[in-house]
Scaffold this motif. Structure first.
Motif, PDB file in Angstrom:
ATOM      1  N   GLN A 105      15.756  26.273  47.599  1.00  0.00           N
ATOM      2  CA  GLN A 105      16.967  26.348  46.789  1.00  0.00           C
ATOM      3  C   GLN A 105      16.792  27.473  45.773  1.00  0.00           C
ATOM      4  O   GLN A 105      15.835  27.471  45.011  1.00  0.00           O
ATOM      5  CB  GLN A 105      17.201  25.018  46.048  1.00  0.00           C
ATOM      6  CG  GLN A 105      17.347  23.809  46.952  1.00  0.00           C
ATOM      7  CD  GLN A 105      18.720  23.730  47.598  1.00  0.00           C
ATOM      8  OE1 GLN A 105      19.705  24.259  47.082  1.00  0.00           O
ATOM      9  NE2 GLN A 105      18.806  23.052  48.747  1.00  0.00           N
ATOM     10  N   GLY A 106      17.700  28.422  45.776  1.00  0.00           N
ATOM     11  CA  GLY A 106      17.603  29.525  44.834  1.00  0.00           C
ATOM     12  C   GLY A 106      18.146  30.811  45.411  1.00  0.00           C
ATOM     13  O   GLY A 106      18.917  30.795  46.374  1.00  0.00           O
ATOM     14  N   LYS A 107      17.744  31.933  44.833  1.00  0.00           N
ATOM     15  CA  LYS A 107      18.259  33.236  45.232  1.00  0.00           C
ATOM     16  C   LYS A 107      17.127  34.190  45.599  1.00  0.00           C
ATOM     17  O   LYS A 107      16.074  34.184  44.969  1.00  0.00           O
ATOM     18  CB  LYS A 107      19.103  33.852  44.101  1.00  0.00           C
ATOM     19  CG  LYS A 107      20.356  33.054  43.757  1.00  0.00           C
ATOM     20  CD  LYS A 107      21.140  33.723  42.641  1.00  0.00           C
ATOM     21  CE  LYS A 107      22.408  32.945  42.320  1.00  0.00           C
ATOM     22  NZ  LYS A 107      23.189  33.586  41.240  1.00  0.00           N
ATOM     23  N   VAL A 108      17.390  34.994  46.601  1.00  0.00           N
ATOM     24  CA  VAL A 108      16.456  36.037  47.035  1.00  0.00           C
ATOM     25  C   VAL A 108      17.177  37.377  46.946  1.00  0.00           C
ATOM     26  O   VAL A 108      18.315  37.517  47.432  1.00  0.00           O
ATOM     27  CB  VAL A 108      15.979  35.795  48.481  1.00  0.00           C
ATOM     28  CG1 VAL A 108      15.027  36.901  48.915  1.00  0.00           C
ATOM     29  CG2 VAL A 108      15.314  34.432  48.602  1.00  0.00           C
ATOM     30  N   TRP A 109      16.521  38.364  46.329  1.00  0.00           N
ATOM     31  CA  TRP A 109      17.113  39.690  46.154  1.00  0.00           C
ATOM     32  C   TRP A 109      16.307  40.731  46.932  1.00  0.00           C
ATOM     33  O   TRP A 109      15.083  40.630  47.043  1.00  0.00           O
ATOM     34  CB  TRP A 109      17.143  40.081  44.680  1.00  0.00           C
ATOM     35  CG  TRP A 109      18.044  39.231  43.848  1.00  0.00           C
ATOM     36  CD1 TRP A 109      17.759  37.994  43.313  1.00  0.00           C
ATOM     37  CD2 TRP A 109      19.382  39.525  43.459  1.00  0.00           C
ATOM     38  NE1 TRP A 109      18.835  37.519  42.618  1.00  0.00           N
ATOM     39  CE2 TRP A 109      19.851  38.432  42.679  1.00  0.00           C
ATOM     40  CE3 TRP A 109      20.229  40.615  43.676  1.00  0.00           C
ATOM     41  CZ2 TRP A 109      21.126  38.404  42.132  1.00  0.00           C
ATOM     42  CZ3 TRP A 109      21.491  40.579  43.125  1.00  0.00           C
ATOM     43  CH2 TRP A 109      21.940  39.481  42.373  1.00  0.00           C
ATOM     44  N   THR A 110      16.996  41.734  47.434  1.00  0.00           N
ATOM     45  CA  THR A 110      16.321  42.796  48.181  1.00  0.00           C
ATOM     46  C   THR A 110      16.235  44.077  47.366  1.00  0.00           C
ATOM     47  O   THR A 110      16.953  44.263  46.375  1.00  0.00           O
ATOM     48  CB  THR A 110      17.051  43.092  49.503  1.00  0.00           C
ATOM     49  OG1 THR A 110      18.351  43.648  49.214  1.00  0.00           O
ATOM     50  CG2 THR A 110      17.195  41.835  50.343  1.00  0.00           C
ATOM     51  N   GLU A 111      15.356  44.966  47.813  1.00  0.00           N
ATOM     52  CA  GLU A 111      15.174  46.258  47.150  1.00  0.00           C
ATOM     53  C   GLU A 111      16.460  47.090  47.202  1.00  0.00           C
ATOM     54  O   GLU A 111      17.134  47.122  48.238  1.00  0.00           O
ATOM     55  CB  GLU A 111      14.054  47.048  47.835  1.00  0.00           C
ATOM     56  CG  GLU A 111      12.662  46.478  47.615  1.00  0.00           C
ATOM     57  CD  GLU A 111      12.086  46.865  46.267  1.00  0.00           C
ATOM     58  OE1 GLU A 111      12.757  47.604  45.507  1.00  0.00           O
ATOM     59  OE2 GLU A 111      10.962  46.418  45.968  1.00  0.00           O
ATOM     60  N   PRO A 112      16.811  47.775  46.115  1.00  0.00           N
ATOM     61  CA  PRO A 112      17.977  48.666  46.145  1.00  0.00           C
ATOM     62  C   PRO A 112      17.762  49.811  47.136  1.00  0.00           C
ATOM     63  O   PRO A 112      16.649  50.304  47.297  1.00  0.00           O
ATOM     64  CB  PRO A 112      18.062  49.195  44.707  1.00  0.00           C
ATOM     65  CG  PRO A 112      17.319  48.188  43.886  1.00  0.00           C
ATOM     66  CD  PRO A 112      16.217  47.693  44.772  1.00  0.00           C
TER      67      PRO A 112
END
Length: 255
Positions: A105-112
């Motif tokens: 449960q949560g958020k995953v962010w990718t490299e710009p």
């Protein structure tokens, strides 16, 4: 976040994808209440947010930036001949590739990145599988299957191994990396009575139900030399083809 602008969002079963454009300040000004206000514009970079609420996501190795929440990460070996773009060379040798799976449960962010992203959805119905350009896959819901499609009709055309491309099947939402914005992507629907001839550089993805043949645009060595064209894809059958006609980039299909 003030330094990002939401440009696309799609919700799936237990998973939400959001594409954000990064912004930077171009001007500061005083507002009527005396506070300092910012004027921001997009700077050409994009990032993808995957919000997990019951499902998981498979991400291209090296794309992860950070996660927030109760998130578990695991590197998983894909099926033999796995295709992730940084391992496409090993797919040609029959070795396995790897993907990073995030659950919880949560958020995953990718490299710009300065590449563009497109969110798509597959119903999982027969014939809804998609064949992708070998640099297009970015992430997919873990309810989908990652595989490699080999064009047997052109075996031996490239290094004696035929041409392998990523294949996505199953039900879920996924993200592809595109050299052009979604507004410049052209979708051509083939009914079964018509066909399409296209330079492989321009194909972002297409229905796995289509028949694809790689061959010279014109028959005969002399004619091919005169035309100045290399190999092109001849596509027939029923399905969809996603093209990026405003992008030009040398690929194996034009060698």
């Amino acid at each position: 976040m003030s330094h990002m602008q939401l440009v696309q969002e799609q919700k799936g079963d237990g998973l939400t994808f959001r594409i954000h454009a990064l912004t930077h300040v171009t001007r500061y000004s005083a507002s009527s209440d005396g506070e300092l206000a910012e004027t921001r514009v997009m700077d050409g970079r994009f990032t993808v947010e995957a919000q997990l609420h019951g499902s998981g996501v498979l991400i291209e190795p090296g794309a992860f930036q950070y996660s927030h929440g109760n998130i578990q990460a695991k590197v998983e070996q894909q099926a033999k001949g796995g295709f992730l773009s940084r391992a496409i060379a090993t797919a040609g040798t029959g070795e396995s590739a790897f993907a990073t799976r995030f659950t919880g449960q949560g958020k995953v962010w990718t490299e710009p990145t300065r590449k563009h992203f497109i969110i798509a959805e597959s119903s999982g119905a027969k014939g809804d599988d998609m064949i992708l350009d070998d640099k297009a896959f970015y992430m997919a819901q873990d309810t989908m299957q990652l595989g490699t499609h080999t064009h047997t009709s052109i075996a031996g055309a490239l290094s004696g191994n035929g041409l392998r491309q990523p294949k996505l099947s199953g039900k879920g939402i996924f993200v592809v990396e595109s050299p052009v914005p979604v507004s410049e992507v052209e979708v051509i629907e083939l009914s079964g009575s018509d066909s399409l001839i296209v330079d492989g550089d321009l194909m972002l993805m297409y229905s796995a139900s289509l028949n694809v043949e790689l061959r010279p645009l014109v028959r005969g060595l002399r004619n091919a030399m005169r035309s100045g064209e290399g190999l092109v894809f001849m596509i027939s059958g029923q399905g969809s083809v996603f093209l990026t006609p405003t992008h030009r980039n040398l690929s194996a299909a034009t060698l």
